[in-house]
Design a protein around this motif. Structure first.
Motif, short mmCIF file in Angstrom:
data_model
loop_
_atom_site.label_atom_id
_atom_site.label_comp_id
_atom_site.label_asym_id
_atom_site.label_seq_id
_atom_site.Cartn_x
_atom_site.Cartn_y
_atom_site.Cartn_z
N ALA A 1 -15.73 29.25 -26.57
CA ALA A 1 -15.00 27.99 -26.37
C ALA A 1 -15.10 27.52 -24.92
O ALA A 1 -15.26 26.33 -24.65
CB ALA A 1 -13.54 28.17 -26.76
N ARG A 2 -15.00 28.47 -24.01
CA ARG A 2 -15.03 28.11 -22.59
C ARG A 2 -16.37 27.45 -22.23
O ARG A 2 -16.42 26.39 -21.60
CB ARG A 2 -14.81 29.35 -21.72
N ASN A 3 -17.47 28.09 -22.67
CA ASN A 3 -18.78 27.53 -22.36
C ASN A 3 -19.08 26.27 -23.16
O ASN A 3 -19.85 25.42 -22.71
CB ASN A 3 -19.87 28.58 -22.60
N TYR A 4 -18.48 26.16 -24.34
CA TYR A 4 -18.61 24.92 -25.11
C TYR A 4 -18.05 23.75 -24.31
O TYR A 4 -18.66 22.68 -24.21
CB TYR A 4 -17.88 25.05 -26.45
N LEU B 1 -6.76 21.26 -19.22
CA LEU B 1 -5.92 21.56 -20.37
C LEU B 1 -6.27 22.92 -20.97
O LEU B 1 -5.37 23.69 -21.35
CB LEU B 1 -6.08 20.46 -21.43
N TYR B 2 -7.56 23.21 -21.06
CA TYR B 2 -7.99 24.48 -21.64
C TYR B 2 -7.54 25.66 -20.77
O TYR B 2 -7.02 26.66 -21.28
CB TYR B 2 -9.52 24.48 -21.78
N LEU B 3 -7.74 25.55 -19.48
CA LEU B 3 -7.33 26.62 -18.58
C LEU B 3 -5.82 26.80 -18.61
O LEU B 3 -5.31 27.94 -18.59
CB LEU B 3 -7.81 26.31 -17.15
N LEU C 1 -1.01 29.99 -20.73
CA LEU C 1 0.22 29.98 -21.53
C LEU C 1 0.05 30.72 -22.85
O LEU C 1 0.97 30.76 -23.66
CB LEU C 1 0.65 28.53 -21.81
N SER C 2 -1.15 31.28 -23.07
CA SER C 2 -1.45 32.04 -24.29
C SER C 2 -1.19 31.22 -25.55
O SER C 2 -0.67 31.71 -26.54
CB SER C 2 -0.62 33.33 -24.34
N ARG D 1 -9.70 36.59 -13.10
CA ARG D 1 -10.83 35.76 -13.50
C ARG D 1 -10.39 34.30 -13.64
O ARG D 1 -11.11 33.39 -13.24
CB ARG D 1 -11.41 36.27 -14.82
N LEU D 2 -9.20 34.09 -14.18
CA LEU D 2 -8.69 32.73 -14.31
C LEU D 2 -8.38 32.14 -12.93
O LEU D 2 -8.54 30.94 -12.71
CB LEU D 2 -7.43 32.72 -15.18
N THR D 3 -7.92 32.98 -12.01
CA THR D 3 -7.67 32.51 -10.65
C THR D 3 -8.96 32.04 -10.01
O THR D 3 -9.01 30.98 -9.35
CB THR D 3 -7.05 33.64 -9.79
N LYS D 4 -10.03 32.79 -10.22
CA LYS D 4 -11.32 32.40 -9.68
C LYS D 4 -11.78 31.07 -10.28
O LYS D 4 -12.28 30.19 -9.57
CB LYS D 4 -12.35 33.50 -9.99
N SER D 5 -11.57 30.90 -11.59
CA SER D 5 -11.94 29.65 -12.24
C SER D 5 -11.15 28.48 -11.67
O SER D 5 -11.69 27.39 -11.48
CB SER D 5 -11.71 29.74 -13.76
N THR D 6 -9.87 28.74 -11.41
CA THR D 6 -9.03 27.68 -10.86
C THR D 6 -9.49 27.28 -9.47
O THR D 6 -9.56 26.10 -9.13
CB THR D 6 -7.56 28.14 -10.81
#
Length: 399
Positions: A144-147, A209-211, A216-217, A310-315
């Motif tokens: 989903a992320r890469n989509y 929105l996805y991130l 928020l799980s 990993r999410l912090t890096k993406s942010t």
């Protein structure tokens, strides 16, 4: 910012049109206030001359439009005679024109800006195309992320193509006056460019929105959410673009639709973009807040620290993409500090797709690992053997 509408020639024409409207309004308001004795007010395509009595001389400074040629400090006069207004003296070209070479540096500046953003969009288009092929080619990268990343890449590619098409239409020939050009082809290219820009901002919103949903799980029904994201990213811009096209056709079908100064219909396109940038910025602040809470040293042992890191890096990678640089300019007039906006929105913005491709594909550890494993398989000519680590990385959500 649209380079075609900010070119000095177009600014000159817009300035003249504004002064002509004000003059015609003045003439209409004072039409019945004067007798036939004397010289009536009129617009001579350069200056608005007021009512004058016979024998009266009217003196006026050079209009502001002559500032584009470096001189508007002179003055021009006309005499009101019994047979009407005299010729202006001294003539406009003598009293108000500056050096013929004054405008060359400004033309050169716009040509430099055009060259830089052409290189930027061209480079971005090449790297984004390679990135899309990589993400589609390797099945282990389907998630989903890469989509969502692919959709964002495509919007950057479409925006680059739209800019090239629009420039090719508006600046097809040096003899073409792009300020007054009004053809179906140029209007279609401008409308397509607006749509592509709008989809780009809305898919940046989808990324946020996805991130945010991952933190928020709440991303359980991912297929349904992906359909919703698709409708938001591609469908909503279509609606506003069609409404804008209808408004221009029926209420403001002027020039090539690329000049939007003082146009209330421009907000049909600009409004959704401004809203998406504002929502994006709020989501960005919310993501930062959640990550700070999740990575609290006292609570980190109860959380999946690797996941949140990993999410912090993406942010952090999304900081230049969340529309933060546009927060200031989108709430200011379109012609405020044009030179700075040109560099940020056209020159720097043209390389944004290149940065996205590098950060989300070429520097992505999952992508690097998959390419490395494919390279090893090709070298060893052992496609039926699964090498150590060939299973790839675990995706957060399957495609």
């Amino acid at each position: 910012v649209d380079l075609s509408s900010l070119h000095p020639d177009c600014e000159y024409i817009l300035q003249l049109e504004r002064e002509e409207r004000h003059c015609l309004q003045y003439i209409t308001e004072h039409d019945n206030n004067h007798t036939t004795l004397g010289c009536l007010p009129f617009w001579d395509s350069v200056v608005c001359w007021p009512y004058a009595a016979v024998g009266e001389m009217i003196n006026t400074t050079c209009p502001a439009v002559f500032s584009f040629w470096g001189n508007n400090t002179g003055s021009v006069s006309r005499n009101c005679t019994s047979i009407g207004w005299s010729r202006p003296f001294p003539p406009y070209h003598t009293a108000c024109s500056g050096d013929d070479d004054v405008h060359i540096p400004e033309d050169s500046y716009f040509a430099t800006v055009k060259l830089i953003y052409t290189i930027g969009y061209g480079t971005s288009l090449v790297f984004l195309s390679i990135a899309v092929v990589i993400l589609l080619l390797f099945r282990r990268l389907h998630c989903a992320r890469n989509y969502i990343h692919i959709q964002l890449f495509v919007t950057f590619m479409l925006k680059a193509v739209a800019v090239f098409i629009k420039d090719a239409t508006l600046f097809a020939s040096d003899d073409t006056n792009h300020c007054t050009l009004s053809t179906a082809a140029c209007k279609a290219s401008v409308a397509f460019c607006h749509y592509c820009v709008m989809t780009n901002f809305f898919w940046l919103l989808v990324e946020a929105l996805y991130l945010n949903s991952l933190l928020l799980s709440s991303f359980h029904h991912y297929r349904r959410c992906l359909w919703g994201f698709g409708l938001l990213g591609w469908g909503v811009p279509i609606v506003f673009t069609v409404i804008w096209i209808g408004s221009r056709v029926y209420f403001e079908d002027t020039e090539c639709w690329d000049i939007n100064e003082d146009s209330p219909y421009w907000w049909i396109v600009k409004g959704p973009i401004v809203v998406s940038i504002g929502v994006n910025f709020i989501l960005f602040l919310n993501i930062i807040k959640i990550l700070i809470q999740k990575l609290n040293p006292r609570l980190i042992q109860f959380n999946n620290s690797d996941h949140y890191r990993r999410l912090t890096k993406s942010t952090l990678l999304l900081i230049p993409l969340f529309g933060t640089p546009y927060m200031v300019f989108n709430f200011l007039p379109d012609y405020f500090n044009v030179s700075v906006r040109l560099w940020i929105e056209l020159c720097v913005g043209s390389f944004q797709g290149l940065i996205v491709a590098i950060l989300y594909c070429f520097l992505n550890q999952e992508v690097q690992k998959e390419i490395h494993m494919r390279w090893l398989r090709w070298q060893d000519n052992s496609y039926g053997v699964v090498l150590p680590g060939a299973k790839g990385s675990q995706m957060d959500t399957h495609f």
